[in-house]
Design an enzyme around this catalytic site. Sequence first.
Site, short mmCIF file in Angstrom:
data_model
loop_
_atom_site.label_atom_id
_atom_site.label_comp_id
_atom_site.label_asym_id
_atom_site.label_seq_id
_atom_site.Cartn_x
_atom_site.Cartn_y
_atom_site.Cartn_z
N ARG A 21 0.70 -1.12 -0.08
CA ARG A 21 -0.02 0.02 -0.06
C ARG A 21 0.89 1.31 0.01
O ARG A 21 1.73 1.41 0.92
CB ARG A 21 -0.70 0.06 1.12
CG ARG A 21 -1.94 -1.13 0.94
CD ARG A 21 -2.83 -1.29 2.37
NE ARG A 21 -3.97 -1.83 2.01
CZ ARG A 21 -4.91 -2.39 2.77
NH1 ARG A 21 -4.84 -1.79 4.05
NH2 ARG A 21 -5.97 -3.17 2.45
N SER A 189 -19.59 -2.31 4.35
CA SER A 189 -19.27 -1.08 3.45
C SER A 189 -18.63 -1.55 2.09
O SER A 189 -18.62 -0.53 1.18
CB SER A 189 -18.23 -0.46 4.37
OG SER A 189 -17.11 -1.44 4.51
N HIS A 217 -21.29 2.21 9.58
CA HIS A 217 -21.60 2.94 8.18
C HIS A 217 -23.02 3.50 7.94
O HIS A 217 -23.58 3.75 7.12
CB HIS A 217 -21.30 2.05 7.02
CG HIS A 217 -19.79 2.04 7.00
ND1 HIS A 217 -18.94 3.03 6.32
CD2 HIS A 217 -19.03 1.12 7.34
CE1 HIS A 217 -17.70 2.37 6.22
NE2 HIS A 217 -17.67 1.40 7.00
N THR A 245 -19.12 4.69 15.26
CA THR A 245 -18.00 5.36 15.25
C THR A 245 -18.41 6.93 15.12
O THR A 245 -19.31 7.39 14.88
CB THR A 245 -17.16 5.28 13.95
OG1 THR A 245 -16.06 5.96 14.19
CG2 THR A 245 -18.20 5.53 12.65
N LYS A 248 -16.81 8.89 10.99
CA LYS A 248 -17.43 8.86 9.66
C LYS A 248 -18.41 9.78 9.59
O LYS A 248 -17.82 11.25 9.66
CB LYS A 248 -17.52 7.31 9.36
CG LYS A 248 -16.30 6.40 9.21
CD LYS A 248 -16.75 5.01 8.88
CE LYS A 248 -15.27 4.11 9.17
NZ LYS A 248 -15.46 3.10 9.04
N THR A 277 -6.00 2.86 28.70
CA THR A 277 -5.83 3.72 27.85
C THR A 277 -6.42 5.12 28.09
O THR A 277 -7.33 5.24 28.72
CB THR A 277 -6.19 3.26 26.33
OG1 THR A 277 -5.51 4.07 25.40
CG2 THR A 277 -7.55 3.50 26.09
N THR A 278 -5.59 6.28 27.63
CA THR A 278 -6.02 7.87 27.84
C THR A 278 -7.10 7.99 27.15
O THR A 278 -7.39 7.45 25.82
CB THR A 278 -4.78 8.35 27.18
OG1 THR A 278 -3.80 8.14 27.97
CG2 THR A 278 -5.14 10.02 27.51
N THR A 363 -9.08 -6.59 1.07
CA THR A 363 -10.13 -6.03 1.47
C THR A 363 -11.38 -6.56 0.81
O THR A 363 -12.36 -6.91 1.42
CB THR A 363 -9.95 -4.53 1.30
OG1 THR A 363 -8.80 -4.00 1.67
CG2 THR A 363 -11.18 -3.84 1.93
C1 LIG Z 1 -14.32 1.88 9.61
C2 LIG Z 1 -15.17 0.76 10.57
C3 LIG Z 1 -14.74 0.42 11.94
C4 LIG Z 1 -13.83 1.39 12.77
O1 LIG Z 1 -14.17 2.69 12.92
P1 LIG Z 1 -12.88 3.50 13.36
O2 LIG Z 1 -13.96 4.45 14.42
O3 LIG Z 1 -12.57 4.34 12.26
O4 LIG Z 1 -12.02 2.78 14.19
C5 LIG Z 1 -15.53 -0.41 12.42
N1 LIG Z 1 -16.35 -1.19 11.81
C6 LIG Z 1 -16.88 -0.78 10.60
C7 LIG Z 1 -17.73 -1.76 9.68
C8 LIG Z 1 -15.97 -0.02 9.62
O5 LIG Z 1 -16.08 0.19 8.37
#
Ligand SMILES: *Cc1c(COP(=O)(O)O)cnc(C)c1O
Length: 407
Positions: A21, A189, A217, A245, A248, A277-278, A363
Amino acid sequence: MTYDHALDAALNRLHDEGRYRTFIDIERRRGHYPHAVWTRPDGSEKEITVWCGNDYLGMGQHPQVLAAMHEALEATGAGSGGTRNISGTTVYHKRLEAELADLHRKEAALIFTSAYVANDATLSTLPRIFPGLIIYSDALNHASMIEGIRRNGGARRIFRHNDLAHLRELLAADDPAAPKMIAFESIYSMDGDFGPIKAICDLADEFNALTYIDEVHAVGMYGPRGAGVAERDGQMARIDIVNGTLAKAYGVFGGYIAASAKMVDAVRSYAPGFIFTTSLPPAIAAGAAVSVNVLKTAQHLRDAQQTNARILKMRLKGLGMPIIDNGTHIVPVHVGDPIHCKMLSDMLLETYGIYVQPINFPTVPRGTERLRFTPSPVHDSRQIDHLVRAMDALWGHCALNRAELSA
Ligand SMILES: *Cc1c(COP(=O)(O)O)cnc(C)c1O
């Protein structure tokens, strides 16, 4: 020296398989997204349009989000200064968790460094809370779920993607008294297809299993308040743990789970990936909370995203391009081999200033290499037009097939 050889060998394997990559170096411009500037390896610059970003609704440049981040930064400084347990819990973290619990109509929420960590930390910890837990996992689940499930020392069963008959078969084969959990996604996704939420919840009821859904997503983009596809389909209350998340559609950073107060309390108390973790920087938590709040009522952004996705699919289909159309906002164009996929991506970038990353093995499976476009409300009709014309020209140039794929 032998260490050096091992490094060379590991990297050469990737080169040989065409999987090495290289990152495209881009700088987004606030207020002008999806515009960005690409810096080529030789240092020269080019104006580009980002067509593969996950800032799906342009919230990464939303004035209210930025204002909240500036304010928190000025008020508290850069980092949180500790783990959640040791001086790292602030009013910003509490506010964000309350906002997320309200979003999903759950009693509680818990924020993590990312949704990756939220999946990994939660799924790897659950068997400590439910001894003997069997996790039923969709074959196309995200790497973060797979890693968490793999490391948890518990039993796992992989069901074929979205195959309810297979899932039922696996559930029925296990001890009815064993604790069970079905782990799946609302939107996958790479193909942009939906998980069968209602049918999976029905099976969970029938076999007394818990449900764990990754709505990464979908959050911000589906459902009347942006809580995801489970909200849209009226299934939210049937989900035991939802993962999302903040990086996104919400355009900021971080991840979370939302669930019952007891479930969240248990994960909070047992998951090393949460404990050791922080915590998120307060400015990040502040911006994310505002973004979640804003998108609870920003139906116009969700509508505009869906409209742009429909227009782009319709126009590419009109040219006979093999679109994988599963009715979501994600627009995958099937290319079918890694060489053409990379070539199209390179030419789109260099000739047309269109940035879309080629999606190759591992992927996606070999032979299904694709370009994956993510139209957003901030892509205008001129940019869509430019993209469609460029794809038309390059598709001809590469002598690619225009046959329709069935979704
Ligand atoms: C991007 C993704 C994650 C991880 O999200 P991040 O907040 O970027 O770590 C988890 N699950 C799926 C399906 C994703 O596409």
